[in-house]
Motif scaffolding. Sequence first.
Motif, PDB file in Angstrom:
ATOM      1  N   MET A   1      -5.228  -1.915   2.447  1.00  0.00           N
ATOM      2  CA  MET A   1      -4.122  -2.683   3.007  1.00  0.00           C
ATOM      3  C   MET A   1      -3.583  -1.878   4.182  1.00  0.00           C
ATOM      4  O   MET A   1      -3.246  -0.712   4.026  1.00  0.00           O
TER       5      MET A   1
ATOM      6  N   LEU B   1      -4.971   1.076  -1.927  1.00  0.00           N
ATOM      7  CA  LEU B   1      -4.780  -0.314  -2.341  1.00  0.00           C
ATOM      8  C   LEU B   1      -5.504  -1.203  -1.334  1.00  0.00           C
ATOM      9  O   LEU B   1      -5.265  -1.088  -0.136  1.00  0.00           O
TER      10      LEU B   1
ATOM     11  N   GLY C   1       0.835  -1.210   0.000  1.00  0.00           N
ATOM     12  CA  GLY C   1       0.000   0.000   0.000  1.00  0.00           C
ATOM     13  C   GLY C   1       0.863   1.252   0.000  1.00  0.00           C
ATOM     14  O   GLY C   1       0.582   2.220  -0.715  1.00  0.00           O
ATOM     15  N   HIS C   2       1.932   1.218   0.778  1.00  0.00           N
ATOM     16  CA  HIS C   2       2.850   2.368   0.805  1.00  0.00           C
ATOM     17  C   HIS C   2       3.550   2.544  -0.539  1.00  0.00           C
ATOM     18  O   HIS C   2       3.786   3.659  -0.975  1.00  0.00           O
TER      19      HIS C   2
HETATM   20  P1  AMP Z   1       0.167   5.006   7.201  1.00  0.00           P
HETATM   21  O1  AMP Z   1       1.345   4.116   7.388  1.00  0.00           O
HETATM   22  O2  AMP Z   1      -1.128   4.254   7.239  1.00  0.00           O
HETATM   23  O3  AMP Z   1       0.224   6.213   8.081  1.00  0.00           O
HETATM   24  O4  AMP Z   1       0.238   5.530   5.688  1.00  0.00           O
HETATM   25  C1  AMP Z   1       1.105   6.531   5.242  1.00  0.00           C
HETATM   26  C2  AMP Z   1       0.737   6.885   3.809  1.00  0.00           C
HETATM   27  O5  AMP Z   1       0.973   5.757   2.961  1.00  0.00           O
HETATM   28  C3  AMP Z   1      -0.750   7.219   3.614  1.00  0.00           C
HETATM   29  O6  AMP Z   1      -1.039   8.553   3.810  1.00  0.00           O
HETATM   30  C4  AMP Z   1      -0.964   6.820   2.171  1.00  0.00           C
HETATM   31  O7  AMP Z   1      -0.555   7.828   1.291  1.00  0.00           O
HETATM   32  C5  AMP Z   1      -0.042   5.625   1.994  1.00  0.00           C
HETATM   33  N1  AMP Z   1      -0.780   4.361   2.199  1.00  0.00           N
HETATM   34  C6  AMP Z   1      -0.818   3.574   3.303  1.00  0.00           C
HETATM   35  N2  AMP Z   1      -1.591   2.491   3.114  1.00  0.00           N
HETATM   36  C7  AMP Z   1      -2.059   2.579   1.848  1.00  0.00           C
HETATM   37  C8  AMP Z   1      -2.917   1.776   1.025  1.00  0.00           C
HETATM   38  N3  AMP Z   1      -3.440   0.642   1.459  1.00  0.00           N
HETATM   39  N4  AMP Z   1      -3.173   2.206  -0.232  1.00  0.00           N
HETATM   40  C9  AMP Z   1      -2.637   3.345  -0.710  1.00  0.00           C
HETATM   41  N5  AMP Z   1      -1.831   4.145   0.009  1.00  0.00           N
HETATM   42  C10 AMP Z   1      -1.544   3.775   1.267  1.00  0.00           C
END
Ligand code: AMP
Length: 322
Positions: free
Chosen positions: A188, A179, A10-11
């Motif tokens: 994800m 994603l 996802g990242h």
């Molecule tokens: P997080 O680790 O959940 O704080 O995510 C940091 C950034 O990664 C988010 O702001 C999104 O831009 C991207 N991101 C995390 N998970 C996803 C995902 N499943 N699909 C798309 N982008 C994601």
Amino acid sequence: MRPTGKLHLGHLAGALGNWSALQDDYDCFYFVADWHALTSDYADTSAVVANAYDNAADWIAAGIDPERSTIFIQSLVPEHAELFLLLSMPIPVPWLERVPTYKEQQEALKEKDLSTFGFLGYPLLQTSDVTMYDARFVPVGDDQVAHLELAREVVRRFNNFFGDVLVEPQPLLSRISRLPGLDGGKKMSKSIGNTIHLSDDADTVKRKVMSMYTDPKRVRADIPGTVEGNPVFLYHDAFNPDAAEVDDLKTRYRAGKVGDVEVKTKLAKALNARLDPIRARRADLLEDPSTVRDILMEGSRKARGIAEETMERVRTAVKLKY
Ligand code: AMP
């Protein structure tokens, strides 16, 4: 990005892929948001630093180039806290309470007490992070668009009181802003455990792909299946560069002429081809643990130089020059 755990596909799809491409056209700043990790994970901060190094290794392995972009650690640029404090003065609390993620996250993370000042203020800290570098654009997923809208309102109000001192940021939406998870869940996410990590080995990736959710109505390979919204095909679209292969699989899937095993085997192959060079660069980087640390220290020093200039401008604007 907050250093709250291992990075996953996802990242890569929602952030890192886009971040790498932007380096060709923009002067980019990417940072490990360690203070932001504390806004929800303040009860146990023991993994933040290890996650910061691990995440930064993934960024560099995935193509973020420390020669072209500034990669830094938020808390090593304490000016972010000073600007956050100054921004907080004219901003009404209801503006922050209205941000959709504020209530949503409190509901979703009931086991954590998020009725804190830090959690309420976190979009304001983001505003400080972004405006510190006069950022015109911020690459975000759709989960962050509301935060940027708030950031623009904050900048307008701040500038209204203190003159034209901060720049209004615009979102740059990534092509894939959400994603889905391996379980077909809408995102994800580490907290759901439906992830493929960038650091998973090839066999683990294959095993996870083979266990993926597909079209639940399709109990046999000769039954026509649905491609739209099917996570296996969303992943093919996101990660398989062979468009002809993907088109062929979709056509045969719709016609009931391909089994899940073939679709998944080809997906696992495409994913491993994408992840192989990332794994190799990551292993190279981690051979000497001081490499990533040195990159982060140098980036933070560079970021701090710019932050200090911005703060001089801000202190002058708010007439706190001694
Ligand atoms: P997080 O680790 O959940 O704080 O995510 C940091 C950034 O990664 C988010 O702001 C999104 O831009 C991207 N991101 C995390 N998970 C996803 C995902 N499943 N699909 C798309 N982008 C994601």
